[in-house]
Design a protein around this motif. Structure first.
Motif, short mmCIF file in Angstrom:
data_model
loop_
_atom_site.label_atom_id
_atom_site.label_comp_id
_atom_site.label_asym_id
_atom_site.label_seq_id
_atom_site.Cartn_x
_atom_site.Cartn_y
_atom_site.Cartn_z
N TYR A 1 14.90 2.59 -22.14
CA TYR A 1 15.01 1.89 -20.85
C TYR A 1 13.67 1.90 -20.13
N ALA A 2 12.99 3.03 -20.21
CA ALA A 2 11.69 3.14 -19.54
C ALA A 2 10.74 2.09 -20.10
N ARG A 3 10.83 1.90 -21.43
CA ARG A 3 9.93 0.94 -22.05
C ARG A 3 10.26 -0.49 -21.62
N ILE A 4 11.58 -0.75 -21.54
CA ILE A 4 12.00 -2.09 -21.12
C ILE A 4 11.56 -2.34 -19.67
N LEU A 5 11.78 -1.30 -18.83
CA LEU A 5 11.37 -1.43 -17.43
C LEU A 5 9.87 -1.68 -17.32
N GLN A 6 9.12 -0.91 -18.10
CA GLN A 6 7.67 -1.05 -18.08
C GLN A 6 7.28 -2.47 -18.50
N GLY A 7 7.96 -2.96 -19.53
CA GLY A 7 7.69 -4.32 -19.99
C GLY A 7 7.99 -5.34 -18.90
N MET A 8 9.10 -5.13 -18.19
CA MET A 8 9.46 -6.04 -17.10
C MET A 8 8.42 -6.01 -15.99
N LEU A 9 7.96 -4.77 -15.74
CA LEU A 9 6.94 -4.60 -14.70
C LEU A 9 5.71 -5.44 -15.04
N ASN A 10 5.28 -5.36 -16.30
CA ASN A 10 4.12 -6.14 -16.70
C ASN A 10 4.35 -7.63 -16.48
N GLU A 11 5.59 -8.08 -16.80
CA GLU A 11 5.88 -9.50 -16.61
C GLU A 11 5.86 -9.87 -15.13
N ILE A 12 6.34 -8.92 -14.29
CA ILE A 12 6.30 -9.18 -12.85
C ILE A 12 4.85 -9.33 -12.39
N HIS B 1 2.30 -10.27 -14.19
CA HIS B 1 1.81 -11.54 -14.72
C HIS B 1 2.31 -12.69 -13.84
N PHE B 2 3.59 -12.64 -13.50
CA PHE B 2 4.21 -13.67 -12.70
C PHE B 2 3.60 -13.73 -11.30
N ALA B 3 3.32 -12.54 -10.73
CA ALA B 3 2.74 -12.48 -9.39
C ALA B 3 1.40 -13.22 -9.37
N VAL B 4 0.61 -13.02 -10.43
CA VAL B 4 -0.70 -13.66 -10.46
C VAL B 4 -0.55 -15.18 -10.58
N ILE B 5 0.43 -15.61 -11.38
CA ILE B 5 0.65 -17.06 -11.53
C ILE B 5 1.14 -17.66 -10.22
N ASN C 1 -6.67 -13.66 -19.57
CA ASN C 1 -5.46 -13.10 -18.99
C ASN C 1 -5.31 -11.60 -19.30
N PRO C 2 -5.30 -10.76 -18.26
CA PRO C 2 -5.18 -9.33 -18.52
C PRO C 2 -3.78 -8.92 -18.96
N PHE C 3 -2.81 -9.81 -18.78
CA PHE C 3 -1.43 -9.44 -19.11
C PHE C 3 -0.99 -9.90 -20.50
N THR C 4 -1.94 -10.28 -21.34
CA THR C 4 -1.59 -10.70 -22.69
C THR C 4 -0.95 -9.54 -23.45
N ARG C 5 0.18 -9.86 -24.14
CA ARG C 5 0.91 -8.79 -24.84
C ARG C 5 0.40 -8.64 -26.26
N GLN C 6 0.63 -7.47 -26.80
CA GLN C 6 0.27 -7.22 -28.19
C GLN C 6 1.51 -6.75 -28.92
N VAL C 7 1.94 -7.50 -29.92
CA VAL C 7 3.14 -7.14 -30.67
C VAL C 7 2.78 -6.93 -32.13
N PRO C 8 3.13 -5.81 -32.74
CA PRO C 8 3.71 -4.63 -32.10
C PRO C 8 2.63 -3.81 -31.41
N PRO C 9 2.99 -3.07 -30.38
CA PRO C 9 1.96 -2.28 -29.69
C PRO C 9 1.43 -1.18 -30.59
N PRO C 10 0.13 -0.92 -30.57
CA PRO C 10 -0.42 0.18 -31.36
C PRO C 10 -0.01 1.52 -30.75
N LEU C 11 -0.07 2.58 -31.55
CA LEU C 11 0.33 3.89 -31.05
C LEU C 11 -0.72 4.48 -30.12
N GLU C 12 -1.97 4.09 -30.35
CA GLU C 12 -3.02 4.68 -29.53
C GLU C 12 -4.05 3.61 -29.22
N GLY C 13 -4.72 3.77 -28.08
CA GLY C 13 -5.70 2.77 -27.66
C GLY C 13 -7.07 3.06 -28.21
#
Lengths: 145, 682
Positions: free
Chosen positions: B19-30, B32-36, B170-182
């Motif tokens: 759930y935390a991950r989904i929420l975090q993902g939603m937050l990122n979309e918010i 992104h949306f705010a900037v648009i 765009n700083p909100f570009t997603r990466q699928v699948p996310p890497p384990l470490e940056g």
């Protein structure tokens, strides 16, 4: 009133033009001395710069040639075609790593390039444009990723 | 059977994390949306208030202020969410994955947001919209039409850059699948000095957009008056102050971090921030003339247009990669082209408007050739010419390559030879100009007033020349000019307090009652003197020693002795390091222990050198180690840098002068109120 205004305007404009003329004179003279051409090792071999002329040399540091342990550091830069040995007195920037690009400013003394400055880039992923172009010319370029 | 089986806990925890991950993902979309959404608001704000001002529709004009606030909050929301993504190391954003690491210290997780192209661009835009919002919040005193037009222009710039951000960076570009470490932030940027360098720089750079918008609005209106100047000047001053601080931080960072103690390299990216600084300095001086004497209007407008244009040129240089620089951001021609288009439209449009409308601005009362006004014109002239020199030197390689096809570079010798004469001229005339009365002065009186200061400065120069044996003329001349500036600035204050004419106690009281702007002026000019002092000293008197040393070696350099005692391996949070311990001695007494480091950051596979600096007001001892530990030999580079810190102290004093001036009564009382408090000069 208008007379004064006009006079002041003429004087200030005159002064302005004088300063600008002086500026362009200085720019012209200073540029003549300070413009440094970029050479790749192949260009040095084919069409060497006049003796004693300061220029910039760039290429990849050939594996196994980087020596940092003495007071005079040295390495060989190559563009795939030709190579030139570079000597530099002092501590080399950290990002001077074998296999990576480097740009050095200095002059040729015989067959050796004596650098007075070796350029550090801030990012290992970034290759200076000059080097990338020089490598492309020699068919040696592969995008770093 | 226990009431809670371990696998239940585990399951619950997993679910929670999901759930935390989904929420975090939603937050990122918010975010992104705010900037648009901000982009959409900006488009509306660019037109509605402009039409309102033309047709005199109050509601449409009022829309501008509301939209500016909303636009700022939306961008700030997006920026906050991006910071959050960096803080929680959400590698599903490719920007975070490319520039952060979960083991990075918290401070650098946050500051890493602007340690890359996309994130710093969002910060840039947030500051742009912040300035728009500030007009909306604090501009009650502004005429409604002017305010509406300013907000519309400010928003047009925002439209351009939001489009740039959304479509190319765009700083909100997603990466699928996310890497384990940056991949971590470039270690050179993991530094407190650099952490706050970009925000200040952008506050300054982008702050010039304010004067730009006001200038364009004034051109549309065809009117410039003292109220306009009283609003523009503090913002130009604020931009200049923050730009000064930003450049100072960058220079200081280069000094201690890059490992050879250079503090200015005339690198294109440095020049990119230095050109707007020079123009801002010219602008804040010419705005005084508009405010106090109601003249030099069209010139001031032109400077305001040029100031922000140079900010845009700087943005282009930094972000396009067309000019080789040691610290350009990206090497993407697409982005470069986009910014070039923005630059052409913004600057070209503004200059066209200027050409069409500037004649409408009525020029004010005349002034004599010997007057404060003329002094300020000469100040402007020299600053502009200096900017031209920097501009030519910076863009020469680009022009030469296009024309001749040869790759060239223009090094520091060009700038030293071509820039310095104009600065020297500026410094020589500065105390005169600052002391001349408005309107019409007598050269003889001012020269007489400054006789003592001049004599003392020359005496100091001669003294330095006789003390230093041989040596270049740089130090004597530099110190003479520095003394001339510092003493000239304070002598001006004392004369204003009428020292000598009135008893000392009365002069003291008068000194305290002088307007803050007078103090600000003196402090800022003296600060420039301190910078000159630092530059001249470090350039003329620096000692450098390079040698190979073994453990236990002792050697002397520049009147000090150094002993390499030990070299130890140490592990840091996200790096490993070799730390040397070096004792520094003066007259056989230990005065400092220096610990230079060589660090290695495994994630970025990048070594860095951390210089050890023993700082002092009279000198810095600066030690760097290099070399290979395998054979027990270390390359040591030791510098003694006299009065180095005065460069940055002086710059900070300069910006303090600016701040003092900002707190002047006339800006606190009725900023923007039509004719309140126009005082005569003295």
């Amino acid at each position: 009133m208008t007379g004064l205004k006009k006079r002041r305007r003429i004087r200030l404009t005159g002064l302005g033009f004088c300063v600008i003329a002086v500026a362009f004179g200085i720019i012209y003279v200073a540029l003549g001395d300070a413009v440094q051409f970029f050479y790749s090792p192949s260009q040095v071999a084919e069409n060497p710069p006049e003796a004693g002329r300061l220029f910039r040399l760039g290429g990849l540091i050939r594996e196994g040639t980087l020596n940092k342990s003495t007071r005079d550091a040295s390495f060989v830069v190559t563009d795939g075609g030709h190579s030139v040995k570079v000597v530099y007195t002092g501590v080399l920037p950290d990002l001077i790593v074998e296999g990576q690009g480097a740009i050095a400013t200095g002059r040729m003394q015989g067959e050796i390039f004596v650098a007075r400055e070796v350029l550090a880039k801030h990012d290992e992923k970034y290759m200076p444009k000059e080097i990338a172009d020089a490598l492309k010319e020699q068919g040696f370029y592969r995008p770093t990723q | 059977m226990p009431p809670y089986a371990p696998e239940h806990v585990c399951h619950f925890d997993l679910l929670n994390r999901k759930y935390a991950r989904i929420l975090q993902g939603m937050l990122n979309e918010i975010g992104h949306f705010a900037v648009i959404l901000a982009f959409a608001v900006a488009i509306a704000q660019a037109f509605v208030p402009l039409v309102g001002a033309q047709r005199n529709w109050a509601g449409w004009m009022a829309f501008g202020a509301a939209a500016a606030s909303v636009q700022f909050f939306l961008v700030a929301l997006g920026f906050g969410i991006l910071i959050n993504a960096f803080v929680v190391s959400d590698f599903s954003l490719s920007l975070v994955a490319a520039n952060s690491h979960s083991a990075k210290p918290m401070l650098y997780k946050v500051t890493g947001v602007w340690g890359n192209h996309e994130g710093s661009m969002l910060l840039w835009i947030m500051i742009l919209t912040l300035y728009g919002a500030l007009v909306a919040w604090f501009g009650q005193g502004l005429p409604a039409r002017l305010k509406a037009r300013v907000l519309a222009v400010q928003s047009m710039i925002a439209v351009a850059f939001l489009a740039f951000l959304i479509f190319t960076s765009n700083p909100f570009t997603r990466q699928v699948p996310p890497p384990l470490e940056g991949r971590d932030l470039n270690p050179l940027l993991q530094d407190p000095g650099l952490a706050f360098h970009p925000p200040f720089l952008y506050l300054g750079y982008v702050g010039l957009s304010m004067s730009f918008s006001f200038a364009v609005a004034a051109l549309i209106e065809g009117r410039v008056d003292a109220a306009w100047a009283r609003w523009v000047r503090p913002w130009a001053l604020l931009a200049w102050v923050t730009l000064t601080i930003g450049i100072t931080l960058g220079s200081w960072w280069a000094y201690y971090e890059l490992g050879w103690g250079g503090w200015w390299f005339w690198d294109p990216v440095e020049n990119a921030s230095f050109m707007p600084w020079l123009i801002a300095a010219a602008l804040l001086h010419s705005a005084i003339v508009v405010e106090k004497r109601d003249t030099l209007k069209s010139w001031t407008i032109l400077l305001a247009l040029l100031g922000f244009s140079f900010s845009l040129i700087g943005t282009f240089i930094v972000r396009s990669g067309v000019i080789t620089s040691v610290h350009a951001f990206a090497n993407d021609p697409e982005r470069g082209r986009f910014i070039l288009w923005i630059l052409c439209i913004v600057t070209g449009g503004a200059l066209t408007l200027y050409a069409l409308r500037a004649h409408r601005l009525q020029s004010g009362p005349a002034f004599g050739f010997v007057s404060r006004e003329s002094g300020l014109v000469i100040n402007n002239l020299l600053l502009i010419v200096a900017t031209v020199v920097v501009f030519v030197g910076t863009l020469w390689p680009l022009a030469a390559e296009i024309v001749t096809g040869r790759k060239v570079s223009v090094g520091p010798p060009f700038f030293n030879a071509a820039f310095t004469p104009f600065m020297v001229a500026l410094i020589v005339v500065l105390p005169f100009g600052a002391m001349l009365p408005w309107k019409r002065g007598k050269a003889r009186v001012t020269v007489r007033n400054l006789r003592g200061v001049a004599a003392l400065s020359v005496a100091l120069g001669i003294f330095v020349w006789s003390v230093q044996t041989g040596g270049r003329m740089l130090a004597p001349v530099g110190l003479m000019l520095a003394a001339w500036l510092v003493m000239g600035a304070f002598w001006d204050l004392l004369l204003r307090a009428r020292i000598g004419d009135v008893p000392p106690s009365a002069a003291w009281r008068r000194l305290q009652k002088l307007p803050r702007s007078d103090w600000g002026k003196a402090v800022a000019h003296a600060g420039l003197g301190l910078v000159v002092f630092g530059i001249a000293s470090i350039t003329a008197w620096e000692t450098e020693d390079i040698r190979v040393a073994r453990i236990g070696d002792r050697f002397s350099a520049g009147g000090y002795e150094f002993e390499l005692r030990t070299v130890n391996d140490v592990k840091g949070p996200n790096y490993v390091a070799e730390i040397a311990t070096i004792g520094a001695y003066r007259n056989d007494k230990e005065i400092a222990i220096l610990r230079p480091e060589r660090r290695f950051y495994p994630v970025q596979r990048m070594p860095t050198t951390e210089a050890a600096i023993d700082m002092g007001l009279t000198r810095d001892l600066y030690v760097v180690i290099g070399g290979d530990r395998s054979d027990g030999v270390w390359t040591m580079r030791t510098y003694i840098k006299p009065f180095a810190n005065w460069i940055w102290i002086g710059a900070i004093v300069m910006s303090l002068g600016g701040v003092l001036s900002l707190t002047d009564r006339r800006y606190r009382v009725g900023a923007g109120a039509p004719r309140a408090g126009v005082r005569p000069a003295e």
